[in-house]
Write a protein that holds these residues in place. Structure first.
Motif, PDB file in Angstrom:
ATOM      1  N   ASP A   1       2.307  40.240  53.544  1.00  0.00           N
ATOM      2  CA  ASP A   1       2.931  40.089  52.233  1.00  0.00           C
ATOM      3  C   ASP A   1       2.526  41.289  51.385  1.00  0.00           C
ATOM      4  OD1 ASP A   1       3.701  39.486  49.635  1.00  0.00           O
ATOM      5  OD2 ASP A   1       3.214  37.359  49.822  1.00  0.00           O
ATOM      6  N   PRO A   2       3.460  42.206  51.088  1.00  0.00           N
ATOM      7  CA  PRO A   2       3.097  43.446  50.390  1.00  0.00           C
ATOM      8  C   PRO A   2       2.597  43.240  48.967  1.00  0.00           C
ATOM      9  CG  PRO A   2       5.483  43.216  50.542  1.00  0.00           C
ATOM     10  CD  PRO A   2       4.900  42.142  51.403  1.00  0.00           C
ATOM     11  N   ASN A   3       2.739  42.018  48.438  1.00  0.00           N
ATOM     12  CA  ASN A   3       2.312  41.753  47.057  1.00  0.00           C
ATOM     13  C   ASN A   3       1.084  40.855  46.969  1.00  0.00           C
ATOM     14  OD1 ASN A   3       4.592  43.163  45.874  1.00  0.00           O
ATOM     15  ND2 ASN A   3       5.845  41.437  46.548  1.00  0.00           N
ATOM     16  N   ASP A   4       0.503  40.517  48.101  1.00  0.00           N
ATOM     17  CA  ASP A   4      -0.621  39.573  48.115  1.00  0.00           C
ATOM     18  C   ASP A   4      -1.836  40.224  48.773  1.00  0.00           C
ATOM     19  OD1 ASP A   4      -2.441  37.517  48.444  1.00  0.00           O
ATOM     20  OD2 ASP A   4      -0.925  36.021  48.914  1.00  0.00           O
ATOM     21  N   PRO A   5      -2.776  40.755  47.981  1.00  0.00           N
ATOM     22  CA  PRO A   5      -3.937  41.435  48.576  1.00  0.00           C
ATOM     23  C   PRO A   5      -4.818  40.521  49.412  1.00  0.00           C
ATOM     24  CG  PRO A   5      -4.233  41.134  46.205  1.00  0.00           C
ATOM     25  CD  PRO A   5      -2.815  40.765  46.510  1.00  0.00           C
ATOM     26  N   GLU A   6      -4.873  39.245  49.069  1.00  0.00           N
ATOM     27  CA  GLU A   6      -5.714  38.332  49.837  1.00  0.00           C
ATOM     28  C   GLU A   6      -5.156  38.129  51.246  1.00  0.00           C
ATOM     29  OE1 GLU A   6      -6.310  34.739  47.702  1.00  0.00           O
ATOM     30  OE2 GLU A   6      -7.432  35.682  46.080  1.00  0.00           O
ATOM     31  N   LYS A   7      -3.841  37.973  51.360  1.00  0.00           N
ATOM     32  CA  LYS A   7      -3.258  37.807  52.682  1.00  0.00           C
ATOM     33  C   LYS A   7      -3.371  39.092  53.500  1.00  0.00           C
ATOM     34  CE  LYS A   7       0.249  35.306  53.703  1.00  0.00           C
ATOM     35  NZ  LYS A   7       1.594  34.704  53.848  1.00  0.00           N
ATOM     36  N   LEU A   8      -3.222  40.228  52.835  1.00  0.00           N
ATOM     37  CA  LEU A   8      -3.368  41.503  53.536  1.00  0.00           C
ATOM     38  C   LEU A   8      -4.803  41.683  54.040  1.00  0.00           C
ATOM     39  CD1 LEU A   8      -1.271  43.815  51.186  1.00  0.00           C
ATOM     40  CD2 LEU A   8      -0.693  43.170  53.531  1.00  0.00           C
ATOM     41  N   THR A   9      -5.761  41.315  53.205  1.00  0.00           N
ATOM     42  CA  THR A   9      -7.162  41.395  53.636  1.00  0.00           C
ATOM     43  C   THR A   9      -7.418  40.471  54.815  1.00  0.00           C
ATOM     44  OG1 THR A   9      -7.885  41.925  51.389  1.00  0.00           O
ATOM     45  CG2 THR A   9      -9.561  41.098  52.904  1.00  0.00           C
TER      46      THR A   9
END
Length: 350
Positions: A229-237
């Motif tokens: 999800d390019p807008n969700d830093p937690e999911k990217l982490t």
């Protein structure tokens, strides 16, 4: 001096929670207990973490650092009266602190003392210690009967925490109570969407973990990128961590880099980005993320020791020595760190 990766990778392996929690030290110091407790808290192992902080306090009851973390553990464990006593003692030791005020405000809310919760949390609005301060303040206002103030605070919380479904649920309730049906419906919709996304994320994590364990990387990549999800830093982490846990460090770089850009204060993003670069032996690129991670959590052993190892691999002995000495104080039983320190000290003597 020949610089090999093997010994330093053994240092990094010491970052796992299980190894840290099971290690026996004959006479650990306060820094060691504090470091272990913080690492256990990171994995939400609050009972074990509380034990570490209690042992640190037995060595020096006047040190506010383990007492504060001990109080946070007690709150997380639902031992609210004990937590309040510990926070009050921290305040006696250090004076007023917005962090202690925040937690005392939350304890007031849990004990239904809404006036005190509003007073404490309301005093933090100009410089809140955590993004959810406005959320708890809004809940306190609503429960006290001040619906207008509560709604205003919850609206502010929704801007600060747009992905927190708890905020949207409480805001929907507030709008509904005020007769603002259209806005309530919108917030209920966001609540349902975000709650479902949370459940979907758990499902995606299970699928990604399974694919990385059993499938070729190319196939696993397709499964795991459903979480991207390019807008969700937690999911990217989280995506980067899953790749890293599977040893796919090159795959971990992109989501972790984007997570750090979206949330520059995310310790987890910076730390895991540094780990990935280090594992790929790209030490020059590992340095900046690890320095950022250490700045955010100076007592987290894993980041400190990895930064010292990175500086060592870059040949910067003078910079590596104090960092590894600090790592040794945080975890004095790590024999690999001791071995590297002895080499550095011998080199300096020569």
């Amino acid at each position: 001096m020949t610089r090999t990766v093997a010994a330093l990778l053994a240092i990094v392996a010491g970052m796992s929670q299980a190894q840290v929690s099971q290690t026996q030290v004959q006479r650990p110091g306060i820094e060691a207990h504090l470091s272990r407790g913080l690492e256990l808290m990171k994995n939400q192992l609050f009972e074990a973490a509380a034990s570490e902080f209690e042992q640190a306090l037995a060595l020096n009851a006047a040190d506010p650092r383990p007492r504060f973390e001990f109080a946070v553990c007690l709150l997380s464990l639902g031992r609210n009266d004990e937590a309040r006593r510990q926070f009050e003692q921290v305040r006696q030791l250090t004076g007023e602190s917005r962090y202690v005020t925040y937690y005392l405000g939350r304890l007031d809310l849990l004990s239904n003392d809404y006036a005190s919760a509003i007073q404490r949390l309301g005093s933090l609005t100009k410089d809140p210690p955590f993004p959810d301060t406005a959320f708890y303040l809004g809940v306190a206002y609503v429960f006290s009967g001040d619906l207008a103030a509560g709604t205003k605070s919850l609206e502010r919380a929704a801007k600060l925490l747009p992905h927190d479904y708890r905020v949207h649920y409480r805001l929907a309730r507030a709008y509904s109570s005020a007769g603002r049906g259209q806005e309530a419906a919108r917030e209920y919709g966001l609540y349902s969407q975000l709650r479902d996304e949370h459940k979907n994320t758990e499902k995606e994590v299970r699928e990604c973990t399974s694919a990385l364990r059993t499938d070729p990387l190319a196939a696993a990549r397709e499964v795991c990128h459903r979480m991207d999800d390019p807008n969700d830093p937690e999911k990217l982490t989280l995506l980067g961590q899953l790749f890293g846990d599977a040893g796919a460090f090159a795959e971990a770089l992109d989501p972790l880099q984007r997570a750090a850009e979206l949330d520059p204060n995310s310790f987890e993003a910076w730390h895991n980005l540094g780990v990935s670069y280090f594992r790929l032996e790209r030490y020059a690129e590992a340095r900046a993320p690890l320095e950022r991670a250490v700045a955010l959590r100076p007592n987290f052993y894993g980041s400190v020791v990895l930064l010292g190892a990175t500086l060592y691999m870059l040949g910067e002995d003078d910079a590596a020595l104090p960092v590894l000495e600090r790592a040794h104080r945080l975890n004095p039983d790590d024999t690999e760190t001791v071995a590297v320190l002895e080499k550095l000290r011998a080199r300096r003597r020569k």
